[in-house]
Design a protein around this motif. Structure first.
Motif, PDB file in Angstrom:
ATOM      1  N   THR A   6      67.664 -16.747  20.473  1.00  9.84           N
ATOM      2  CA  THR A   6      68.976 -16.972  21.276  1.00  9.84           C
ATOM      3  C   THR A   6      68.966 -16.211  22.432  1.00  9.84           C
ATOM      4  O   THR A   6      68.928 -15.052  22.194  1.00  9.84           O
ATOM      5  N   VAL A   7      69.456 -16.756  23.514  1.00 13.40           N
ATOM      6  CA  VAL A   7      69.820 -16.050  24.741  1.00 13.40           C
ATOM      7  C   VAL A   7      71.149 -16.372  25.168  1.00 13.40           C
ATOM      8  O   VAL A   7      71.610 -17.648  25.442  1.00 13.40           O
ATOM      9  N   VAL A   8      72.124 -15.491  24.902  1.00  8.78           N
ATOM     10  CA  VAL A   8      73.382 -15.779  25.344  1.00  8.78           C
ATOM     11  C   VAL A   8      73.839 -15.372  26.866  1.00  8.78           C
ATOM     12  O   VAL A   8      73.463 -14.373  27.344  1.00  8.78           O
ATOM     13  N   GLY A   9      74.354 -16.262  27.544  1.00  8.98           N
ATOM     14  CA  GLY A   9      74.293 -16.263  29.007  1.00  8.98           C
ATOM     15  C   GLY A   9      73.216 -17.000  29.733  1.00  8.98           C
ATOM     16  O   GLY A   9      71.993 -16.565  29.500  1.00  8.98           O
ATOM     17  N   ALA A  10      73.469 -17.822  30.400  1.00  9.38           N
ATOM     18  CA  ALA A  10      72.445 -18.700  30.977  1.00  9.38           C
ATOM     19  C   ALA A  10      72.582 -18.592  32.642  1.00  9.38           C
ATOM     20  O   ALA A  10      72.271 -19.359  33.237  1.00  9.38           O
ATOM     21  N   GLY A  11      73.014 -17.292  33.013  1.00  4.46           N
ATOM     22  CA  GLY A  11      72.916 -16.966  34.201  1.00  4.46           C
ATOM     23  C   GLY A  11      71.739 -16.462  34.801  1.00  4.46           C
ATOM     24  O   GLY A  11      70.669 -16.849  34.371  1.00  4.46           O
ATOM     25  N   ASN A  12      71.710 -15.547  35.693  1.00  5.06           N
ATOM     26  CA  ASN A  12      70.624 -15.179  36.466  1.00  5.06           C
ATOM     27  C   ASN A  12      69.486 -14.515  35.328  1.00  5.06           C
ATOM     28  O   ASN A  12      68.250 -14.915  34.986  1.00  5.06           O
ATOM     29  N   VAL A  13      70.032 -13.614  34.477  1.00  4.79           N
ATOM     30  CA  VAL A  13      69.047 -12.931  33.559  1.00  4.79           C
ATOM     31  C   VAL A  13      68.616 -13.539  32.407  1.00  4.79           C
ATOM     32  O   VAL A  13      67.657 -13.864  31.900  1.00  4.79           O
ATOM     33  N   VAL A 102      80.960 -12.647  21.661  1.00  7.98           N
ATOM     34  CA  VAL A 102      79.697 -12.822  21.530  1.00  7.98           C
ATOM     35  C   VAL A 102      78.886 -12.437  20.195  1.00  7.98           C
ATOM     36  O   VAL A 102      78.557 -13.244  19.293  1.00  7.98           O
ATOM     37  N   THR A 103      79.396 -10.902  20.145  1.00  8.18           N
ATOM     38  CA  THR A 103      78.488 -10.359  19.021  1.00  8.18           C
ATOM     39  C   THR A 103      79.246 -11.105  17.659  1.00  8.18           C
ATOM     40  O   THR A 103      78.468 -11.166  16.579  1.00  8.18           O
ATOM     41  N   THR A 104      80.411 -11.325  17.458  1.00  6.72           N
ATOM     42  CA  THR A 104      81.135 -11.920  16.261  1.00  6.72           C
ATOM     43  C   THR A 104      80.509 -13.370  15.932  1.00  6.72           C
ATOM     44  O   THR A 104      80.059 -13.532  14.788  1.00  6.72           O
ATOM     45  N   GLN A 105      80.323 -14.144  16.911  1.00  3.29           N
ATOM     46  CA  GLN A 105      79.675 -15.388  16.900  1.00  3.29           C
ATOM     47  C   GLN A 105      77.915 -15.216  16.288  1.00  3.29           C
ATOM     48  O   GLN A 105      77.761 -15.892  15.739  1.00  3.29           O
ATOM     49  N   LEU A 106      77.490 -14.545  17.188  1.00  2.00           N
ATOM     50  CA  LEU A 106      75.890 -14.194  16.813  1.00  2.00           C
ATOM     51  C   LEU A 106      75.802 -13.843  15.414  1.00  2.00           C
ATOM     52  O   LEU A 106      74.853 -14.277  14.386  1.00  2.00           O
ATOM     53  N   VAL A 107      76.504 -12.684  14.878  1.00  2.00           N
ATOM     54  CA  VAL A 107      76.334 -12.320  13.341  1.00  2.00           C
ATOM     55  C   VAL A 107      76.893 -13.234  12.456  1.00  2.00           C
ATOM     56  O   VAL A 107      76.087 -13.461  11.515  1.00  2.00           O
ATOM     57  N   ARG A 130      77.463  -2.654  18.179  1.00  2.00           N
ATOM     58  CA  ARG A 130      77.148  -1.950  16.888  1.00  2.00           C
ATOM     59  C   ARG A 130      78.687  -1.979  16.161  1.00  2.00           C
ATOM     60  O   ARG A 130      78.634  -2.133  14.768  1.00  2.00           O
ATOM     61  N   ARG A 131      79.662  -1.582  16.724  1.00  2.00           N
ATOM     62  CA  ARG A 131      81.033  -1.616  15.843  1.00  2.00           C
ATOM     63  C   ARG A 131      81.226  -2.985  15.746  1.00  2.00           C
ATOM     64  O   ARG A 131      81.877  -2.992  14.271  1.00  2.00           O
ATOM     65  N   VAL A 132      81.189  -4.133  16.244  1.00  2.00           N
ATOM     66  CA  VAL A 132      81.567  -5.356  15.865  1.00  2.00           C
ATOM     67  C   VAL A 132      80.412  -5.876  14.693  1.00  2.00           C
ATOM     68  O   VAL A 132      80.931  -6.576  13.820  1.00  2.00           O
ATOM     69  N   SER A 133      79.252  -5.682  14.785  1.00  2.00           N
ATOM     70  CA  SER A 133      78.277  -6.290  13.878  1.00  2.00           C
ATOM     71  C   SER A 133      77.946  -5.280  12.767  1.00  2.00           C
ATOM     72  O   SER A 133      77.568  -6.044  11.641  1.00  2.00           O
ATOM     73  N   GLY A 134      78.125  -3.792  12.839  1.00  2.00           N
ATOM     74  CA  GLY A 134      77.904  -3.139  11.715  1.00  2.00           C
ATOM     75  C   GLY A 134      76.332  -2.992  11.403  1.00  2.00           C
ATOM     76  O   GLY A 134      75.902  -2.787  10.409  1.00  2.00           O
TER      77      GLY A 134
END
Ligand code: NAD
Length: 309
Positions: A6-13, A102-107, A130-134
């Motif tokens: 998964t790549v979050v953000g469909a901008g330049n990077v 974003v991290t909440t959704q990914l996890v 780190r804090r959000v995902s644990g």
């Protein structure tokens, strides 16, 4: 494909990273962006290139996280990028909010995934995730060192008119103005750099490396670098999916290595199928140690300024 990234953000990077991963047939790719149509459109555009280029990976894009479920790796590029005159640290408040969400959704959809953080300020955004995902440190790695070292490698190759394939270099520390290029550990086909270039030329390369991001921002005016950053993410993704055990400089949550604790700082690390499998501790001179400490202090200050949550 065997793997899903998964790549979050469909901008330049993000979009360039998705393109590189698919064209290399490393994995199927799901791109997610708050601008759902942008992600959908870019994914479709890339798939329409597939018959011409002959890659068999699938890319899909949108605003929903459900299709990301079970991702092997999640690359996070969502957030604001720098404009001229801005430091990476200027992005902290807005990007903290974005990385939390974003991290909440990914996890939720991929609890066993490996996160590669790209959003700036890099080391602080790793801490937010780190804090959000644990997540344990093995599964949460920041991309910065591969890029900073790639810039240094290019400057060395260009100065010596040498093949880029022969040039290796390391950059330690935070992804900011205090990063620590290590010319003592740079080599050209095994030959130590200090034997090939004069000290003042090496110092000029160190300075240009530290300012490498700003140099590009000043040319682009509307955004920051993405060709070299996406290539650097690709290197990390390939090392992990192919279990290469490749040593790459990455932002890692240190637990006493280099005398640093509970902080993301760029150090050489072994990347394999489990993610960040081992930190390599280089022997540093007193001056190099002092520079690394200064860089770690800058990261610690920024982490202290994070909004509490
Ligand atoms: P960009 O503006 O081109 O793309 C960012 C994308 O993120 C946009 O499409 C935007 O819609 C999306 N986005 C914003 N909020 C979102 C959310 N809540 N959920 C999903 N998507 C969201 O920027 P870019 O050039 O791709 O850079 C992205 C980030 O990467 C920036 O923070 C930049 O500073 C950083 N960066 C880091 C490195 C590094 O070495 N670590 C290198 C280059 C860029």
């Amino acid at each position: 494909m065997q793997y899903k990234v998964t790549v979050v953000g469909a901008g330049n990077v993000g979009a360039t990273t998705a393109q590189r991963i698919a064209e290399a047939e490393l994995a199927d790719v799901v791109m997610v962006d708050v601008l759902a149509d942008l992600a959908t459109g870019k994914a479709l555009d890339m798939m329409e290139a597939a018959p011409v280029l002959g890659f068999n990976a699938r890319i899909e894009g949108g605003g929903d996280y459900a299709p990301t479920a079970g991702s092997d790796i999640c690359v996070v590029t969502s957030g604001l990028a720098r404009k001229p005159g801005m430091s990476r640290d200027d992005l902290v408040a807005k990007n903290t909010e974005i990385i939390r969400e974003v991290t909440t959704q990914l996890v939720k959809y991929s609890p066993d995934t490996i996160i590669i953080m790209v959003t700036n300020p890099l080391d602080a955004m790793c801490e937010v995730a780190r804090r959000v995902s644990g997540f344990p440190r093995e599964r949460l790695i920041g991309m910065a060192g591969v890029l900073d070292a790639a810039r240094m490698r290019w400057f060395i190759a260009d100065a010596l008119k040498a093949s880029v394939e022969d040039v290796d270099a390391f950059v330690l520390g935070g992804h900011g103005d205090t990063m620590v290029p290590l010319p003592r550990y740079a080599t050209v086909n095994g030959i130590p750099l200090p034997q090939l270039l004069a000290a003042d030329t090496i110092e000029a390369i160190n300075t240009r490396t530290r300012n490498g991001g700003a140099e590009i921002v000043n040319y682009y005016k509307q955004g920051s670098a993405y060709y070299a950053p996406s290539a650097s993410v690709l290197d990390m993704v390939a090392a992990i999916l192919h279990d290469k055990k490749k040593i790459l400089p990455c932002a890692v949550y240190l637990e006493g290595e280099y005398g640093l604790k509970n902080l993301f700082v760029g150090v050489p690390a072994v990347l394999g199928r489990k993610g960040m499998e081992r930190v390599i501790e280089l022997e540093l001179s007193d001056d190099e140690k002092a520079q690394l400490q200064k860089s770690a202090d800058a990261v610690a200050d920024l982490v202290k300024s994070l909004p509490s949550f």
